[in-house]
Design an enzyme around this catalytic site. Structure first.
Site, PDB file in Angstrom:
ATOM      1  N   GLY A   1       0.837  -1.194   0.000  1.00 36.29           N
ATOM      2  CA  GLY A   1       0.000   0.000   0.000  1.00 36.29           C
ATOM      3  C   GLY A   1       0.867   1.236   0.000  1.00 36.29           C
ATOM      4  O   GLY A   1       1.942   1.248   0.620  1.00 36.29           O
ATOM      5  N   SER A   2       0.447   2.266  -0.716  1.00 34.31           N
ATOM      6  CA  SER A   2       1.263   3.484  -0.808  1.00 34.31           C
ATOM      7  C   SER A   2       0.387   4.716  -0.927  1.00 34.31           C
ATOM      8  O   SER A   2       0.694   5.641  -1.670  1.00 34.31           O
ATOM      9  CB  SER A   2       2.197   3.386  -2.018  1.00 34.31           C
ATOM     10  OG  SER A   2       1.413   3.076  -3.164  1.00 34.31           O
ATOM     11  N   GLY A   3      -0.735   4.704  -0.186  1.00 32.08           N
ATOM     12  CA  GLY A   3      -1.577   5.904  -0.109  1.00 32.08           C
ATOM     13  C   GLY A   3      -0.977   6.870   0.889  1.00 32.08           C
ATOM     14  O   GLY A   3       0.242   6.857   1.149  1.00 32.08           O
TER      15      GLY A   3
ATOM     16  N   TRP B   1      -1.364   7.213   4.301  1.00 27.78           N
ATOM     17  CA  TRP B   1      -0.796   6.579   5.499  1.00 27.78           C
ATOM     18  C   TRP B   1       0.247   5.530   5.111  1.00 27.78           C
ATOM     19  O   TRP B   1       1.274   5.393   5.772  1.00 27.78           O
ATOM     20  CB  TRP B   1      -1.923   5.975   6.329  1.00 27.78           C
ATOM     21  CG  TRP B   1      -1.600   5.303   7.645  1.00 27.78           C
ATOM     22  CD1 TRP B   1      -2.228   4.204   8.140  1.00 27.78           C
ATOM     23  CD2 TRP B   1      -0.641   5.692   8.663  1.00 27.78           C
ATOM     24  NE1 TRP B   1      -1.721   3.875   9.386  1.00 27.78           N
ATOM     25  CE2 TRP B   1      -0.738   4.768   9.728  1.00 27.78           C
ATOM     26  CE3 TRP B   1       0.314   6.708   8.759  1.00 27.78           C
ATOM     27  CZ2 TRP B   1       0.058   4.837  10.876  1.00 27.78           C
ATOM     28  CZ3 TRP B   1       1.122   6.776   9.918  1.00 27.78           C
ATOM     29  CH2 TRP B   1       0.983   5.856  10.945  1.00 27.78           C
ATOM     30  N   GLY B   2       0.009   4.823   4.027  1.00 29.92           N
ATOM     31  CA  GLY B   2       0.964   3.821   3.570  1.00 29.92           C
ATOM     32  C   GLY B   2       2.335   4.446   3.335  1.00 29.92           C
ATOM     33  O   GLY B   2       3.366   3.886   3.735  1.00 29.92           O
TER      34      GLY B   2
ATOM     35  N   PHE C   1     -10.019  -3.033  -0.711  1.00 26.62           N
ATOM     36  CA  PHE C   1      -9.155  -3.689  -1.701  1.00 26.62           C
ATOM     37  C   PHE C   1      -8.446  -4.927  -1.153  1.00 26.62           C
ATOM     38  O   PHE C   1      -7.767  -5.641  -1.886  1.00 26.62           O
ATOM     39  CB  PHE C   1      -8.097  -2.702  -2.222  1.00 26.62           C
ATOM     40  CG  PHE C   1      -8.684  -1.448  -2.805  1.00 26.62           C
ATOM     41  CD1 PHE C   1      -9.718  -1.508  -3.743  1.00 26.62           C
ATOM     42  CD2 PHE C   1      -8.222  -0.195  -2.411  1.00 26.62           C
ATOM     43  CE1 PHE C   1     -10.273  -0.346  -4.272  1.00 26.62           C
ATOM     44  CE2 PHE C   1      -8.774   0.970  -2.942  1.00 26.62           C
ATOM     45  CZ  PHE C   1      -9.808   0.888  -3.876  1.00 26.62           C
TER      46      PHE C   1
ATOM     47  N   LYS D   1      -8.055   0.326   8.676  1.00 32.79           N
ATOM     48  CA  LYS D   1      -9.233   0.552   9.517  1.00 32.79           C
ATOM     49  C   LYS D   1     -10.473   0.211   8.708  1.00 32.79           C
ATOM     50  O   LYS D   1     -10.837   0.937   7.786  1.00 32.79           O
ATOM     51  CB  LYS D   1      -9.230   1.995  10.024  1.00 32.79           C
ATOM     52  CG  LYS D   1      -8.037   2.251  10.949  1.00 32.79           C
ATOM     53  CD  LYS D   1      -7.869   3.682  11.401  1.00 32.79           C
ATOM     54  CE  LYS D   1      -6.699   3.788  12.390  1.00 32.79           C
ATOM     55  NZ  LYS D   1      -6.334   5.160  12.745  1.00 32.79           N
TER      56      LYS D   1
ATOM     57  N   LYS E   1     -14.414   4.026  14.875  1.00 36.60           N
ATOM     58  CA  LYS E   1     -14.352   5.486  15.082  1.00 36.60           C
ATOM     59  C   LYS E   1     -14.601   6.249  13.779  1.00 36.60           C
ATOM     60  O   LYS E   1     -14.999   7.408  13.807  1.00 36.60           O
ATOM     61  CB  LYS E   1     -13.045   5.896  15.765  1.00 36.60           C
ATOM     62  CG  LYS E   1     -11.776   5.583  14.993  1.00 36.60           C
ATOM     63  CD  LYS E   1     -11.374   6.629  13.990  1.00 36.60           C
ATOM     64  CE  LYS E   1     -10.325   6.089  13.043  1.00 36.60           C
ATOM     65  NZ  LYS E   1      -9.977   7.005  11.953  1.00 36.60           N
TER      66      LYS E   1
ATOM     67  N   ARG F   1     -10.402  12.856   7.402  1.00 39.80           N
ATOM     68  CA  ARG F   1     -11.030  12.956   6.076  1.00 39.80           C
ATOM     69  C   ARG F   1     -12.511  12.601   6.133  1.00 39.80           C
ATOM     70  O   ARG F   1     -13.335  13.170   5.403  1.00 39.80           O
ATOM     71  CB  ARG F   1     -10.301  12.029   5.101  1.00 39.80           C
ATOM     72  CG  ARG F   1      -8.835  12.376   4.943  1.00 39.80           C
ATOM     73  CD  ARG F   1      -8.055  11.296   4.223  1.00 39.80           C
ATOM     74  NE  ARG F   1      -8.081  10.024   4.932  1.00 39.80           N
ATOM     75  CZ  ARG F   1      -7.430   8.925   4.553  1.00 39.80           C
ATOM     76  NH1 ARG F   1      -6.695   8.967   3.460  1.00 39.80           N
ATOM     77  NH2 ARG F   1      -7.504   7.813   5.246  1.00 39.80           N
TER      78      ARG F   1
HETATM   79  P1  NAD Z   1      -5.526   6.479   0.813  1.00 35.74           P
HETATM   80  O1  NAD Z   1      -6.820   6.857   1.386  1.00 35.74           O
HETATM   81  O2  NAD Z   1      -4.540   7.545   0.543  1.00 35.74           O
HETATM   82  O3  NAD Z   1      -5.962   5.575  -0.432  1.00 35.74           O
HETATM   83  C1  NAD Z   1      -5.548   5.606  -1.654  1.00 35.74           C
HETATM   84  C2  NAD Z   1      -4.734   4.364  -1.978  1.00 35.74           C
HETATM   85  O4  NAD Z   1      -5.575   3.350  -2.543  1.00 35.74           O
HETATM   86  C3  NAD Z   1      -3.685   4.698  -3.018  1.00 35.74           C
HETATM   87  O5  NAD Z   1      -2.474   4.113  -2.700  1.00 35.74           O
HETATM   88  C4  NAD Z   1      -4.274   4.095  -4.281  1.00 35.74           C
HETATM   89  O6  NAD Z   1      -3.292   3.756  -5.207  1.00 35.74           O
HETATM   90  C5  NAD Z   1      -4.933   2.867  -3.721  1.00 35.74           C
HETATM   91  N1  NAD Z   1      -5.900   2.242  -4.613  1.00 35.74           N
HETATM   92  C6  NAD Z   1      -6.836   2.839  -5.398  1.00 35.74           C
HETATM   93  N2  NAD Z   1      -7.516   1.915  -6.097  1.00 35.74           N
HETATM   94  C7  NAD Z   1      -7.006   0.710  -5.739  1.00 35.74           C
HETATM   95  C8  NAD Z   1      -7.300  -0.633  -6.107  1.00 35.74           C
HETATM   96  N3  NAD Z   1      -8.264  -0.920  -6.968  1.00 35.74           N
HETATM   97  N4  NAD Z   1      -6.592  -1.619  -5.518  1.00 35.74           N
HETATM   98  C9  NAD Z   1      -5.635  -1.354  -4.617  1.00 35.74           C
HETATM   99  N5  NAD Z   1      -5.312  -0.103  -4.232  1.00 35.74           N
HETATM  100  C10 NAD Z   1      -5.986   0.911  -4.794  1.00 35.74           C
HETATM  101  O7  NAD Z   1      -4.774   5.343   1.696  1.00 35.74           O
HETATM  102  P2  NAD Z   1      -4.223   5.424   3.175  1.00 35.74           P
HETATM  103  O8  NAD Z   1      -4.437   6.789   3.764  1.00 35.74           O
HETATM  104  O9  NAD Z   1      -2.860   4.877   3.143  1.00 35.74           O
HETATM  105  O10 NAD Z   1      -5.215   4.458   3.970  1.00 35.74           O
HETATM  106  C11 NAD Z   1      -5.042   3.072   4.067  1.00 35.74           C
HETATM  107  C12 NAD Z   1      -5.648   2.589   5.375  1.00 35.74           C
HETATM  108  O11 NAD Z   1      -5.012   3.258   6.455  1.00 35.74           O
HETATM  109  C13 NAD Z   1      -7.147   2.878   5.527  1.00 35.74           C
HETATM  110  O12 NAD Z   1      -7.787   1.778   6.132  1.00 35.74           O
HETATM  111  C14 NAD Z   1      -7.194   4.067   6.465  1.00 35.74           C
HETATM  112  O13 NAD Z   1      -8.373   4.103   7.253  1.00 35.74           O
HETATM  113  C15 NAD Z   1      -5.984   3.811   7.335  1.00 35.74           C
HETATM  114  N6  NAD Z   1      -5.421   5.011   7.983  1.00 35.74           N
HETATM  115  C16 NAD Z   1      -5.263   6.183   7.304  1.00 35.74           C
HETATM  116  C17 NAD Z   1      -4.728   7.284   7.965  1.00 35.74           C
HETATM  117  C18 NAD Z   1      -4.530   8.606   7.271  1.00 35.74           C
HETATM  118  O14 NAD Z   1      -4.374   9.624   7.953  1.00 35.74           O
HETATM  119  N7  NAD Z   1      -4.481   8.657   5.962  1.00 35.74           N
HETATM  120  C19 NAD Z   1      -4.335   7.176   9.291  1.00 35.74           C
HETATM  121  C20 NAD Z   1      -4.497   5.955   9.944  1.00 35.74           C
HETATM  122  C21 NAD Z   1      -5.046   4.880   9.279  1.00 35.74           C
HETATM  123  P1  13P Z   2      -9.578   9.703   8.312  1.00 40.79           P
HETATM  124  O1  13P Z   2      -9.566   8.528   7.371  1.00 40.79           O
HETATM  125  O2  13P Z   2     -10.965  10.165   8.688  1.00 40.79           O
HETATM  126  O3  13P Z   2      -8.717  10.837   7.826  1.00 40.79           O
HETATM  127  O4  13P Z   2      -8.908   9.195   9.668  1.00 40.79           O
HETATM  128  C1  13P Z   2      -7.536   9.027   9.718  1.00 40.79           C
HETATM  129  C2  13P Z   2      -7.174   8.217  10.910  1.00 40.79           C
HETATM  130  O5  13P Z   2      -7.478   7.050  10.973  1.00 40.79           O
HETATM  131  C3  13P Z   2      -6.440   8.910  11.989  1.00 40.79           C
HETATM  132  O6  13P Z   2      -5.988   8.008  12.972  1.00 40.79           O
END
Ligand code: NAD
Ligand code: 13P
Length: 384
Positions: free
Chosen positions: A10-12, A14-15, A98, A121, A206, A302
Site C-alpha cells: 500500500g502506498s496511499g 498513510w501507507g 481492496f 481501519k 471510530k 477525512r
Molecule cells: P488512501 O486513502 O490515501 O488511499 C488511496 C490508496 O488506494 C492509493 O495508494 C491508491 O493507489 C490505492 N488504490 C486505489 N484503487 C485501488 C485498487 N483498486 N486496488 C488497490 N489499491 C488501490 O490510503 P491510506 O491513507 O494509506 O489508507 C489506508 C488505510 O489506512 C485505511 O484503512 C485508512 O483508514 C488507514 N489510515 C489512514 C490514515 C490517514 O491519515 N491517511 C491514518 C491511519 C489509518
Molecule cells: P480519516 O480517514 O478520517 O482521515 O482518519 C484518519 C485516521 O485514521 C487517523 O488516525
C-alpha cells in the site's frame, strides 16, 4: 544472516508515511535489511509518467504525500508478487475494500515464515458475519497478523509531530515487540496490548462516529434522536437523570455537542465490540487506538471533512462525489464501514441498540436527510 525484510503493501497517504517511519528504523537496526519495498497500485499521473517511477526518481509520493522525502531506502514496486516475495514482515495498509482482492492475488506467493501487521481501519461483512481485516489476512494467507491503530492523521506524522499508536497482538508478545521496534521513533510512540479485536474495532468504528461528528446538521438534530432512544438506556445505567434538557442546551454549543457525539459514539464502539468479541478489554478504549483516535478523527480527519461537506449540501451530493472532489484519490472508510456495521446490526436484530451507528448509515444512503432526523425518530420503534 537472519535479517528481516520488510514490505509495505500500500502506498496511499498513510501507507507512504508508514514506509517512511519504517525506513528510518531499518537503517538504524542491524536486525533489518535496509531496503523497504513499497507496493504501489500503479497509475499514470497527468504528466504521463508512472507513479512508481516518479516515487523512485524523486523519493516522494507526489500524489498521496507530496513534499515529503520517504527515505532513499524506500523502493516503490508496482509488481505485487515481486514486492511480497522475499519479505518476512508484511505491512498491510490499503483502503479496506481492496484487501480481499490483494490477498487472493498473493496466496501461495509469500514466505511461509512471514508475519503480518494490518494498519487498515475497516472490516468485511460475509454471509457468516463480520470479518476483521487481520482475520481476513490470517485466513486467506495462513499467517499470523497483528494490528497497529492509533490517533494517527498521516500528514501530521509525515512532518514528525508527536503521536502515539497501539499494536494489538494475539499471543506472541515477542512478535508484537518486533513490530513496536520497527515503528517506534522519538515522535511516534508505540505500545503493545494483547487485544487484536479490541484495537482493530476501535480503529474501524471510530470512522463511523467521525461521520456523525463531521455532519453539522446531524449534530444539531441528533440530541433529539438520542433523547428518544437512549433515555431508558441511560437511566438503566444510572448515568443520566430524568432531566434531559442537557441535550437541548448543548445545541447552542458546538463543542459540547461534538463531545456528546464522541461520548455516545465511544459507548456504541465499546458495546458493539464486546457483543462481537467477549475478549475485548475495557482498557483498550483508553489506549491511543481508542479515545485518542476517536478525538483526532472527529476533529481533523477525512471522514469528518467529507461529512461536513455532505451536510452543508443537505445530503444532495453523494459521498462518492465528495470523496473524489475533496480527497483527490484518497479513500473514505467511514461510509462503507457504516454500511457494514448496519448489516451486522440488522442481521442480529441490534439496530435499536445502536442509534448513532444506524442513523449515520441511513443518512449516508440518502434514506434520511440530515434535517429529517427528528421526524424519522418519531416513527422508529422505541428502545425498551
Ligand atoms: P488512501 O486513502 O490515501 O488511499 C488511496 C490508496 O488506494 C492509493 O495508494 C491508491 O493507489 C490505492 N488504490 C486505489 N484503487 C485501488 C485498487 N483498486 N486496488 C488497490 N489499491 C488501490 O490510503 P491510506 O491513507 O494509506 O489508507 C489506508 C488505510 O489506512 C485505511 O484503512 C485508512 O483508514 C488507514 N489510515 C489512514 C490514515 C490517514 O491519515 N491517511 C491514518 C491511519 C489509518
Ligand atoms: P480519516 O480517514 O478520517 O482521515 O482518519 C484518519 C485516521 O485514521 C487517523 O488516525
Amino acid at each position: 544472516p537472519n535479517k528481516s525484510r520488510v514490505t509495505v503493501v500500500g502506498s496511499g497517504n498513510w501507507g507512504s508515511v508508514a514506509a517512511k517511519l519504517i525506513a528510518s528504523n531499518t537503517l538504524k537496526f542491524p536486525s533489518f535489511h535496509d531496503e523497504v519495498r513499497m507496493w504501489v497500485f500503479e497509475e499514470t499521473l497527468p504528466s504521463g509518467e508512472k507513479l512508481s517511477e516518479v516515487i523512485n526518481r524523486t523519493n516522494e509520493n507526489v500524489k498521496y504525500l507530496p513534499g515529503i522525502k520517504l527515505g532513499k531506502n524506500v523502493v516503490a514496486d508496482p509488481d505485487l508478487d515481486h514486492a511480497v516475495r522475499d519479505a518476512n514482515m508484511l505491512v498491510f495498509v490499503t483502503p479496506h475494500q481492496f484487501m480481499e482482492g490483494i490477498c487472493r492475488k498473493i496466496v501461495g506467493k509469500i514466505r511461509e515464515d512471514a508475519e503480518a501487521i494490518s494498519l487498515i481501519k475497516g472490516m468485511e461483512v460475509k454471509m457468516e458475519g463480520p470479518c476483521m481485516i487481520s482475520t481476513l489476512i490470517t485466513e486467506q494467507l495462513g499467517i499470523n497478523c497483528c494490528v497497529l491503530m492509533g490517533a494517527n492523521i498521516a500528514n501530521e506524522i509525515a512532518v514528525e509531530k508527536f503521536s502515539e499508536a497501539t499494536v494489538g497482538y494475539r499471543q506472541n508478545k515477542e512478535i508484537a515487540e518486533k513490530w513496536v521496534r520497527l515503528f517506534s521513533t522519538p515522535y511516534f510512540m508505540v505500545t503493545a496490548v494483547q487485544d487484536v479485536e479490541g484495537v482493530e474495532l476501535c480503529g474501524t468504528l471510530k470512522n463511523v462516529v467521525a461521520i456523525a461528528a463531521g455532519c453539522d446538521l446531524l449534530m444539531l438534530f441528533l440530541p433529539f434522536y438520542f433523547l428518544k432512544h437512549f433515555q431508558l438506556l441511560f437511566l438503566s445505567n444510572g448515568e443520566f437523570g430524568t432531566d434531559s434538557t442537557g441535550f437541548v442546551d448543548g445545541l447552542e454549543m458546538g463543542n459540547n455537542t461534538k463531545a456528546a457525539i464522541m461520548r455516545i459514539g465511544l459507548r456504541e464502539m465499546k458495546a458493539f465490540s464486546k457483543l462481537l468479541f467477549s475478549s475485548v478489554k475495557d482498557n483498550t478504549f483508553f489506549e491511543s487506538c481508542g479515545v485518542a483516535d476517536l478525538i483526532t478523527t472527529c476533529l481533523g480527519g477525512r471522514n469528518r471533512k467529507c461529512a461536513d461537506a455532505f451536510a452543508r449540501n443537505g445530503g444532495k451530493r453523494s459521498f462518492d462525489e465528495l470523496e473524489a472532489e475533496l480527497l483527490q484519490g484518497q479513500k473514505l472508510q467511514g461510509v462503507s464501514t457504516a454500511k457494514e456495521v448496519y448489516e451486522v446490526l440488522n442481521h442480529r436484530g441490534w439496530l435499536e441498540l445502536f442509534p448513532l451507528f444506524t442513523t449515520v448509515h441511513e443518512i449516508c444512503i440518502g434514506h434520511l436527510p440530515p434535517s429529517a432526523i427528528v421526524e424519522y425518530s418519531e416513527h422508529t420503534p422505541k428502545f425498551s
